[in-house]
Write an enzyme that holds these catalytic residues in place. Structure first.
Site, short mmCIF file in Angstrom:
data_model
loop_
_atom_site.label_atom_id
_atom_site.label_comp_id
_atom_site.label_asym_id
_atom_site.label_seq_id
_atom_site.Cartn_x
_atom_site.Cartn_y
_atom_site.Cartn_z
N HIS A 185 54.79 40.12 62.11
CA HIS A 185 56.05 39.46 61.73
C HIS A 185 57.25 40.26 62.26
O HIS A 185 57.12 40.94 63.24
CB HIS A 185 56.10 39.23 60.22
CG HIS A 185 54.88 38.50 59.72
ND1 HIS A 185 54.72 37.14 59.84
CD2 HIS A 185 53.73 38.96 59.15
CE1 HIS A 185 53.54 36.78 59.35
NE2 HIS A 185 52.92 37.87 58.93
N GLU A 200 56.65 41.68 53.97
CA GLU A 200 55.53 42.14 54.79
C GLU A 200 56.01 42.82 56.06
O GLU A 200 55.46 43.85 56.47
CB GLU A 200 54.63 40.96 55.14
CG GLU A 200 53.43 41.32 56.00
CD GLU A 200 52.56 40.12 56.37
OE1 GLU A 200 51.55 40.33 57.06
OE2 GLU A 200 52.91 38.99 55.98
N HIS A 262 48.91 43.79 59.33
CA HIS A 262 49.42 42.75 58.44
C HIS A 262 49.15 43.12 56.98
O HIS A 262 48.34 44.01 56.69
CB HIS A 262 48.75 41.40 58.74
CG HIS A 262 49.26 40.75 59.99
ND1 HIS A 262 50.14 39.68 59.97
CD2 HIS A 262 49.04 41.02 61.28
CE1 HIS A 262 50.42 39.32 61.21
NE2 HIS A 262 49.77 40.13 62.03
N GLU A 327 44.30 43.58 57.38
CA GLU A 327 45.07 43.05 56.25
C GLU A 327 45.01 44.13 55.16
O GLU A 327 44.04 44.27 54.44
CB GLU A 327 44.47 41.74 55.74
CG GLU A 327 44.62 40.57 56.70
CD GLU A 327 45.98 39.88 56.63
OE1 GLU A 327 46.91 40.46 56.00
OE2 GLU A 327 46.10 38.78 57.18
#
Length: 363
Positions: A185, A200, A262, A327
Site C-alpha cells: 500500500h 497498514e 502486508h 501477512e
C-alpha cells in the site's frame, strides 16, 4: 432507527476529525468501486472534500438504508445519484439537508453496524488527494473466502513472463544477492485500518526499512518499491498499474527474491496470526515461503502460525523470481494492532524475515 453510531476519535477513524468546523466544507466529488480482494467483498465509496468534516452514520430499522451525514457541508457535485453494485450496495443518493449533506445508501440485504465502516483520510499533497470520507459497505450473507483468497494457482495457467524467465540465484548464501522489498500500500491507499486508526501502509513501510537494514548487514543488495508514503506508479493510478510498477522494480533489477510486506484484516476482531503466501511458478517459491514462515510464525503478541498458503496474487504471479507475500498479523485484532505499533515488534519481524531469507539461500 435501529442502529445509530457517531463517528468520533476512538472508533473507525484513519485520522482525527475536527471538533469544530466554522466554515462549511464542499463535497466536490464522489466515486465508488467494488473490492473483491478481501475475504468478504465490499463496496467502497469515497467522497472528496475541501476541508475535514464531522460525520455520523445510521442504519434504518429494516437494515436496508444506511445514511451517512456530513455535518456543515455543501453539495458541490452534480453526482446526486450514483448507481453502484446491485449485489452489495445498489445506489447512493446525495442530497442537501439544511447545512448538512445526507448520503443515503440502499442495500439489497439488511445490514448491521459490523457491515459498515466510515472513516476519514487527510489531505495528501504528495499524491494530489483532497480530504476524504470513505464508506465501506460489506456484502451480507456470504461465507468469507479462505485466507488464501483467489483460485488455487497451477503452473499451466501461469503467465509466460512468470515461468522462470528471469535470472536468479537460489543458493550460495545471502551475501551479494539482490532482494526487492515491497512495503504494501502507500500514498493514496492506506491499506487496512485498525480499531484505533493505525494504517497498514505505515506498519509495512517501517518494517520494510528495518528489513532493508537487516539484509544489507548480511551482505545483500536491497531495492525497495517505495521508501516514503507514496503511490509507486503515481497519483490516481489504477490497481493494476500500481501493482505492475512494484513488479517492474523487482524484474528490472534481476532480483533473486521478492518480499511483499502486508498486514492482514478481518471483520472478526478475534482473528489473528501470521501467514506467508506464495505462487507456484519457479519451483522455489514455496521453499522461500516456508523458510521465512518458520522464522516469523511465533512472534510474541500474535495469534500464532497460519502457515504458508498459495495465493493467486498479482505481485506473486508476475515477478520473474521466487516471491512471497507476508501477512504479519491482523491489524483488525486490537492486541495485534497494539503490537504492530511497537518499534521492537517491527524490528523483530524484520530480523526474523531476514533470517528466513538467509536460510533459503543456504547461509
Amino acid at each position: 432507527m435501529r442502529k445509530l453510531f457517531l463517528i468520533c476519535f476512538a472508533f473507525l477513524m484513519a485520522v482525527p476529525l475536527m471538533l469544530s468546523q466554522a466554515k462549511a466544507a464542499n463535497l466536490q466529488d464522489a466515486r465508488w468501486v467494488t473490492r473483491t480482494d478481501a475475504p468478504v467483498p465490499y463496496v467502497r465509496m469515497v467522497m472528496d472534500l475541501s476541508t475535514p468534516v464531522k460525520a455520523a452514520a445510521s442504519i434504518s430499522k429494516d437494515g436496508k438504508t444506511t445514511t451517512v451525514t456530513l455535518k456543515n457541508t455543501k453539495l458541490k457535485t452534480a453526482k446526486n445519484t450514483i448507481y453502484m453494485d446491485s449485489s452489495i450496495a445498489s445506489v447512493a443518493q446525495l442530497s442537501q439537508v439544511g447545512k448538512d449533506v445526507a448520503v443515503t445508501i440502499k442495500t439489497p440485504s439488511a445490514l448491521d453496524t459490523n457491515d459498515v465502516k466510515v472513516f476519514s483520510l487527510k489531505k495528501d499533497t504528495v499524491n494530489q488527494k483532497p480530504y476524504r470520507i470513505v464508506v465501506d459497505v460489506q456484502k451480507k450473507g456470504v461465507t468469507p473466502k479462505p485466507i488464501n483468497y483467489g483460485k488455487k494457482p497451477s503452473p499451466a495457467t501461469a503467465p509466460a513472463s512468470s515461468k522462470g524467465s528471469g535470472k536468479y540465484s537460489v543458493s550460495g548464501g545471502l551475501s551479494g544477492k539482490v532482494i526487492t522489498i515491497d512495503p504494501g500500500h502507500g500514498g493514496s491507499d492506506p491499506g487496512a485500518i485498525g480499531p484505533t486508526g493505525f494504517q497498514e501502509k505505515s506498519a509495512t513501510l517501517s518494517i520494510s526499512k528495518y528489513l532493508k537494514s537487516a539484509l544489507e548487514a548480511r551482505g545483500a543488495k536491497v531495492f525497495m518499491t517505495r521508501t516514503t508514503d507514496v503511490d509507486v506508479y503515481g497519483p490516481n493510478a489504477s490497481g493494476v498499474d500500481e501493482l505492475g510498477a512494484r513488479v517492474n522494480i523487482a524484474n528490472s533489477h534481476n532480483s533473486d527474491a521478492f518480499v511483499s510486506v502486508h498486514i492482514n484484516s478481518f471483520n472478526n476482531p478475534s482473528v489473528g496470526g501470521i501467514a506467508t503466501y506464495y505462487y507456484s511458478k519457479t519451483g522455489n517459491d514455496a521453499r522461500l515461503a516456508q523458510k521465512v514462515q518458520n522464522q516469523i510464525a511465533n512472534v510474541p503478541g500474535f495469534n500464532g502460525d497460519r502457515g504458508i498458503q498459495e495465493g493467486n496474487l498479482y505481485v506473486l504471479r508476475h515477478t520473474n523470481m521466487p516471491a512471497i507475500l507476508v501477512e504479519l498479523g491482523f491489524i483488525s485484532n486490537p492486541n495485534e494492532e497494539r503490537a504492530l505499533k511497537s518499534d521492537q515488534t517491527e524490528q523483530d519481524f524484520a530480523n526474523r524475515i531476514a533470517a528466513g531469507i538467509a536460510s533459503y539461500f543456504g547461509g
